[in-house]
Design an enzyme around this catalytic site. Structure first.
Site, short mmCIF file in Angstrom:
data_model
loop_
_atom_site.label_atom_id
_atom_site.label_comp_id
_atom_site.label_asym_id
_atom_site.label_seq_id
_atom_site.Cartn_x
_atom_site.Cartn_y
_atom_site.Cartn_z
N GLU A 107 44.44 -47.78 77.88
CA GLU A 107 44.77 -46.36 78.01
C GLU A 107 44.31 -45.74 79.34
OE1 GLU A 107 43.51 -44.19 74.57
OE2 GLU A 107 44.85 -45.28 73.24
N GLU A 129 47.13 -50.51 69.06
CA GLU A 129 46.31 -49.59 68.25
C GLU A 129 47.22 -48.66 67.46
OE1 GLU A 129 43.32 -47.17 70.15
OE2 GLU A 129 42.62 -48.84 71.37
C1 FCB Z 1 42.30 -44.40 71.29
C2 FCB Z 1 41.21 -45.23 71.93
C3 FCB Z 1 40.27 -45.87 70.95
C4 FCB Z 1 39.95 -44.95 69.79
C5 FCB Z 1 41.21 -44.40 69.18
C6 FCB Z 1 40.99 -43.51 67.98
O1 FCB Z 1 42.75 -43.44 72.18
O2 FCB Z 1 41.77 -46.27 72.71
O3 FCB Z 1 39.12 -46.24 71.67
O4 FCB Z 1 39.08 -43.98 70.19
O5 FCB Z 1 41.92 -43.68 70.15
#
Ligand code: FCB
Length: 454
Positions: free
Chosen positions: A174, A356
């Site tokens: 990110e 994620e």
């Molecule tokens: C993302 C991050 C991760 C975590 C999630 C909830 O943006 O990559 O580290 O904090 O959100």
């Protein structure tokens, strides 16, 4: 766009070889903040600044994964995972960011990687999940052009040590979040709010990515290389010209400022002119290197509003009052996830791994010692169903990794937001698999069964 008609899907709706996993990150779970020679990162520093993190929480102990990793690997094994995506803490390996290598820090990831492989799980190593060594921030951090070289040298140390066993590498997690929140909005370390620092950080993170890709290609035979991007549709908070402008600019920063140069070879129009003074001849070619997959982190749509006094004139807006929301207030919008996956396949034409996706809750252990996180099961069901719709419509999705294995330190909100499939009692560090853990284990088993039947 991949032609779905040429790809057989199983009865469960997935392509063959689809990978199931979980994701974590070093600072959020490891603890051991000063163990075996680790020195502070910019997040250790931020956690010690008053008022930055809810309840004054820090990652000093977190889940103590640094010492309890065998138990955590056993939990992953029992889930039946294909993949474990984790990140390496740069300040464990190179405590001052460059120069002296810390053998004991390297040893920790040797033990972790070996344990994960023994459990029959593929390790996916992410080099940077935001814990920049403080010593490098003292030298200018990401706004310093040298940062790209620091990153490449750190990548080389990791490749030489782990490249014999780790074949899946992500350069960064990110980019947009740590640059926008770290150098524009002050929601992340190092908490600067300055246009020039922000633009330089964007460009140098892009350069670091490209240089990192070259290093991994050179040093890891057969490496599969990707980068992990957050992408979420940005909608205007109100239906006004000003909010629409704000949403377009936030979209350029949030969704495009990294994948566009890395994969298409140019900055998005709304940013190109402002960033041009920091782009040197040859930079774009160095940034735009061939990679093998697109890592998508996605939670829900975001909203923007016009805010003339903010660094770039936009700020986070509120989701509509009547939107479906998680316990911690993030909008639940599976159709936006489906559309994102379809759009990604069209725009960047790479295999996608959902690196994620997950839900923040206020989960509690009940009288029977169980955690019945029905809201998380609902979220994961809605989102995996949306992913299957996207796959059926032609999106080239190859894997899905839940954030996160364990409840952990959440940036900004500390330990009050729980994202784990496994509950962690922060007093005793006891792990309790939640109902969603069993749900995910069963979903993986069902998908495998359908695959075996093809
Ligand atoms: C993302 C991050 C991760 C975590 C999630 C909830 O943006 O990559 O580290 O904090 O959100």
């Amino acid at each position: 766009m991949t032609d779905i008609r040429s790809r057989a899907l199983t009865a469960a709706g997935y392509p063959r070889g689809f990978k199931w996993g979980v994701s974590t990150s070093s600072y959020q779970i490891e603890g051991g903040h000063d163990a075996d020679g680790r020195l502070p990162s910019i997040w250790d520093t931020r956690c010690r600044m008053q008022g930055k993190i809810a309840n004054g929480d820090t990652g000093d102990v977190a889940c103590d994964h640094y010492h309890r990793y065998p138990e955590d690997i056993a939990l992953m094994k029992a889930l039946g995972l294909d993949v474990y995506r984790f990140s390496v803490a740069w300040p464990r390996i190179l405590p001052k960011g460059k120069g002296r290598v810390n053998e004991k820090g390297l040893d920790f990831y040797d033990r972790l990687i070996d344990g994960v492989l023994e459990a029959g799980i593929e390790p996916w190593l992410c080099l940077y999940h935001w814990d920049l060594p403080q010593a490098l921030d003292d030298l200018g951090g990401w706004p310093a052009r040298e940062s790209a070289g620091w990153f490449a040298d750190y990548a080389a140390v990791c490749c030489r040590r782990y490249g014999d066993r780790v074949k899946h590498w992500a350069t960064f997690n990110e980019f947009a979040v740590f640059t926008l929140f770290g150098y524009c909005i002050d929601w992340s370390a190092p908490g600067v709010t300055d246009r020039e620092a922000h633009l330089k950080a964007i460009h140098h993170a892009n350069l670091a990515h490209g240089m990192g890709v070259d290093v991994i290609r050179d040093l890891v035979p057969g490496a599969s290389i990707g980068a992990v991007h957050n992408r979420q549709v940005v909608w205007p908070e109100k239906d006004t010209d000003a909010d629409r402008r704000a949403a377009a600019l936030l979209d350029a920063h949030w969704n495009k400022a990294f994948p566009d140069p890395q994969l298409l070879g140019h900055y998005p129009d709304l940013i190109a002119e402002t960033i041009a003074p920091y782009v040197q001849a040859g930079d774009m070619a160095q940034i735009c290197r061939r990679i093998d997959w697109f890592g998508l982190n996605h939670y829900g749509p975001i909203f923007a509003r016009d805010e003339p006094t903010a660094t770039w004139g936009f700020h986070w807006g509120a989701a509509p009052d009547d939107a479906d929301k998680s316990d911690i207030g993030w909008p639940i919008w599976p159709a936006a996830f489906r559309d994102e996956l379809i759009d990604l396949t069209r725009t960047y034409k790479l295999p996608i791994y959902v690196t994620e996706n997950g839900m923040g809750g206020n989960d509690k252990v009940d009288d029977k010692g169980e955690v019945n996180d029905a809201t998380r099961i609902r979220y994961l069901t809605l989102y995996t169903d949306a992913m299957k719709e996207a796959i059926a419509a032609g999106a080239d999705v190859r894997g899905y990794y839940v954030w996160s294995l364990l409840d952990n330190f959440e940036w900004g909100t500390g330990y009050q937001n729980r994202f784990g499939l496994v509950h962690v009692d922060y007093e005793t560090l006891k792990r309790t698999p939640k109902a969603s853990y069993a749900w995910f284990r069963d979903a993986i088993a069902a998908a495998r069964k359908a695959e075996a039947a093809v």
